[in-house]
Scaffold this motif. Sequence first.
Motif, PDB file in Angstrom:
ATOM      1  N   VAL A 144       0.931  -0.759   0.136  1.00 25.03           N
ATOM      2  CA  VAL A 144       0.222   0.628  -0.264  1.00 25.03           C
ATOM      3  C   VAL A 144       1.101   1.307  -0.043  1.00 25.03           C
ATOM      4  CG1 VAL A 144      -0.355   0.060   2.282  1.00 25.03           C
ATOM      5  CG2 VAL A 144      -2.239   1.435   1.515  1.00 25.03           C
ATOM      6  N   GLY A 145       0.571   2.109  -0.810  1.00 19.49           N
ATOM      7  CA  GLY A 145       1.658   3.895  -1.595  1.00 19.49           C
ATOM      8  C   GLY A 145       1.168   4.630  -0.470  1.00 19.49           C
ATOM      9  N   LYS A 146      -0.101   4.484  -0.438  1.00 16.51           N
ATOM     10  CA  LYS A 146      -1.106   5.569   0.075  1.00 16.51           C
ATOM     11  C   LYS A 146      -2.138   4.963   1.169  1.00 16.51           C
ATOM     12  CE  LYS A 146      -1.152  10.129   1.809  1.00 16.51           C
ATOM     13  NZ  LYS A 146      -0.112  10.748   2.129  1.00 16.51           N
ATOM     14  N   MET A 147      -2.768   5.535   2.229  1.00 10.10           N
ATOM     15  CA  MET A 147      -4.274   5.609   2.870  1.00 10.10           C
ATOM     16  C   MET A 147      -4.954   6.641   3.160  1.00 10.10           C
ATOM     17  SD  MET A 147      -2.935   2.659   5.110  1.00 10.10           S
ATOM     18  CE  MET A 147      -4.476   2.024   5.807  1.00 10.10           C
ATOM     19  N   TYR A 148      -5.835   6.257   2.320  1.00 11.84           N
ATOM     20  CA  TYR A 148      -7.131   8.302   2.435  1.00 11.84           C
ATOM     21  C   TYR A 148      -8.054   7.289   3.525  1.00 11.84           C
ATOM     22  CZ  TYR A 148      -4.013  10.284  -1.095  1.00 11.84           C
ATOM     23  OH  TYR A 148      -2.809  10.944  -2.057  1.00 11.84           O
ATOM     24  N   ILE A 149      -8.571   8.543   4.355  1.00  9.98           N
ATOM     25  CA  ILE A 149      -9.467   8.467   5.417  1.00  9.98           C
ATOM     26  C   ILE A 149     -10.628   9.335   4.962  1.00  9.98           C
ATOM     27  CG2 ILE A 149     -10.476   7.669   7.383  1.00  9.98           C
ATOM     28  CD1 ILE A 149      -7.287   7.162   8.431  1.00  9.98           C
ATOM     29  N   LEU A 150     -11.304   9.054   4.030  1.00 13.24           N
ATOM     30  CA  LEU A 150     -12.595   9.612   3.999  1.00 13.24           C
ATOM     31  C   LEU A 150     -13.278   9.704   4.960  1.00 13.24           C
ATOM     32  CD1 LEU A 150     -12.859   8.205   0.388  1.00 13.24           C
ATOM     33  CD2 LEU A 150     -11.462   9.626   1.014  1.00 13.24           C
ATOM     34  N   SER A 151     -14.055  11.200   5.169  1.00 12.11           N
ATOM     35  CA  SER A 151     -14.825  11.042   5.684  1.00 12.11           C
ATOM     36  C   SER A 151     -14.830  11.131   8.114  1.00 12.11           C
ATOM     37  CB  SER A 151     -15.934  11.234   5.639  1.00 12.11           C
ATOM     38  OG  SER A 151     -16.408  11.383   3.571  1.00 12.11           O
ATOM     39  N   PRO A 152     -13.657  11.663   7.742  1.00 15.56           N
ATOM     40  CA  PRO A 152     -13.609  10.985   9.428  1.00 15.56           C
ATOM     41  C   PRO A 152     -14.571  11.746   9.795  1.00 15.56           C
ATOM     42  CG  PRO A 152     -11.873  11.747   8.295  1.00 15.56           C
ATOM     43  CD  PRO A 152     -12.410  11.935   7.562  1.00 15.56           C
ATOM     44  N   ASN A 153     -15.755  11.131  11.218  1.00 15.90           N
ATOM     45  CA  ASN A 153     -15.672  12.144  12.229  1.00 15.90           C
ATOM     46  C   ASN A 153     -15.604  11.789  13.671  1.00 15.90           C
ATOM     47  OD1 ASN A 153     -16.576   9.754  13.070  1.00 15.90           O
ATOM     48  ND2 ASN A 153     -18.868   9.327  12.442  1.00 15.90           N
ATOM     49  N   MET A 154     -15.740  12.824  14.365  1.00 15.55           N
ATOM     50  CA  MET A 154     -14.990  13.005  15.873  1.00 15.55           C
ATOM     51  C   MET A 154     -14.752  11.315  16.331  1.00 15.55           C
ATOM     52  SD  MET A 154     -13.638  14.570  17.727  1.00 15.55           S
ATOM     53  CE  MET A 154     -13.727  16.118  17.248  1.00 15.55           C
ATOM     54  N   ALA A 155     -15.679  10.084  15.561  1.00 15.42           N
ATOM     55  CA  ALA A 155     -15.218   8.995  16.689  1.00 15.42           C
ATOM     56  C   ALA A 155     -14.540   8.067  15.650  1.00 15.42           C
ATOM     57  CB  ALA A 155     -16.965   8.052  16.204  1.00 15.42           C
ATOM     58  N   VAL A 156     -14.384   8.253  14.458  1.00 14.60           N
ATOM     59  CA  VAL A 156     -14.318   8.046  13.670  1.00 14.60           C
ATOM     60  C   VAL A 156     -12.479   7.953  13.880  1.00 14.60           C
ATOM     61  CG1 VAL A 156     -12.533   7.528  10.748  1.00 14.60           C
ATOM     62  CG2 VAL A 156     -15.125   7.163  11.511  1.00 14.60           C
ATOM     63  N   ARG A 157     -11.872   9.772  14.381  1.00 14.58           N
ATOM     64  CA  ARG A 157     -10.722  10.230  14.634  1.00 14.58           C
ATOM     65  C   ARG A 157     -10.387   9.574  15.996  1.00 14.58           C
ATOM     66  NH1 ARG A 157      -9.413  14.043  11.496  1.00 14.58           N
ATOM     67  NH2 ARG A 157     -10.788  15.151  10.436  1.00 14.58           N
ATOM     68  N   THR A 158     -11.299   9.004  16.787  1.00 17.03           N
ATOM     69  CA  THR A 158     -10.444   8.596  17.753  1.00 17.03           C
ATOM     70  C   THR A 158     -10.220   7.401  17.551  1.00 17.03           C
ATOM     71  OG1 THR A 158     -12.092  10.422  19.547  1.00 17.03           O
ATOM     72  CG2 THR A 158     -11.934   8.059  20.586  1.00 17.03           C
ATOM     73  N   MET A 159     -11.185   6.699  17.428  1.00 18.96           N
ATOM     74  CA  MET A 159     -10.871   4.948  16.941  1.00 18.96           C
ATOM     75  C   MET A 159      -9.372   5.231  16.483  1.00 18.96           C
ATOM     76  SD  MET A 159     -14.834   2.966  16.127  1.00 18.96           S
ATOM     77  CE  MET A 159     -14.968   4.510  15.230  1.00 18.96           C
ATOM     78  N   PHE A 160      -9.273   5.883  15.713  1.00 25.17           N
ATOM     79  CA  PHE A 160      -7.762   5.767  14.944  1.00 25.17           C
ATOM     80  C   PHE A 160      -6.720   6.202  15.471  1.00 25.17           C
ATOM     81  CE2 PHE A 160      -4.535   8.073  12.638  1.00 25.17           C
ATOM     82  CZ  PHE A 160      -4.069   6.944  11.866  1.00 25.17           C
ATOM     83  N   ARG A 161      -7.078   7.519  16.293  1.00 23.93           N
ATOM     84  CA  ARG A 161      -5.846   7.404  17.840  1.00 23.93           C
ATOM     85  C   ARG A 161      -6.142   5.690  18.859  1.00 23.93           C
ATOM     86  NH1 ARG A 161      -7.485  12.797  18.125  1.00 23.93           N
ATOM     87  NH2 ARG A 161      -9.650  11.744  19.981  1.00 23.93           N
TER      88      ARG A 161
END
Length: 297
Positions: free
Chosen positions: A151-168
């Motif tokens: 995988v060369g690049k990953m784009y997380i599209l339309s992240p809401n607050m819950a998604v950003r929290t889970m990403f952390r």
Amino acid sequence: AHEPIDDYAAARFLLAAKFDVGRAVRHVKDYLMWRREHGGSIQAPTAWLDAAAVVMPFVDRLGRPVVILRVRHIFPGAVPIDLFEQGFCATLDAVIGHTLAQRSRGDALEGNQLDQYVCWIDTSGSSRMNFSIEAVKMMQRMATTRYAERVGKMYILSPNMAVRTMFRMVRPMLLERTQRNIQMVPAAEVPSVLRDLLGNRADELLPTEYGGRAPPWPEPVDARTLEEKAGALAARTWRLLGTAPHSEGGEVHGPLGASLSSAFDLGSPVQRRRPAGAVGTPTCMSCFAWFSRPMTR
């Protein structure tokens, strides 16, 4: 088709192993043994296809296959993790199959020497119920030991607050290089970012929800064909590899290379040849991976 373990493959495994040569060699040997155990390319299970959560419909303007994870269609437990892993591997085998097709034509992409793909993780409409730590760990393990640096690049599209929290939460599990290759794309910027990635074919390829003019992709319950369930590029590659479901034309007879030049019309607009000395791609169906030279360590 043969998958050459050449200088490009060695570079990918070295990067994934942080340039630990011994570890990289072990991963390569494990990879080849894994391929032999599975008889080559992996076939997507029916449950994975019916979920229609992961599609590979086209390439970007640099000729890299685009793999799209539609998170709202992923329901942990609905598809057992072993089948999820099998389907994930089948999709990445479609990436490899497509790049092998480019090699068979003598084409190469100057900006994609490692034969990588780009991943769009569409989180619109998703919630915590679509999130699985087990799936994240599996994909990270596959990215390190089986599909090293694919995988060369990953784009997380339309992240809401819950998604950003889970990403952390999951970020510490990811390789440092993986972390640097992830870009958050707010919902308002999704159309412009994706249009830039696809270039002048954006209107033709992108459905309206992504800012293009193509018809919307069907929901899983309405998906009928392999193209609708897995994406046009994945469907075409699986058919050529002979790993599509039998009902979808999975039987391919004769050398794979005989049909590659005419069958892949979704290929890159960038036409370049591999540098002199690069390993060519033999055209037979006997295996999916092979040694271009003996490894002594």
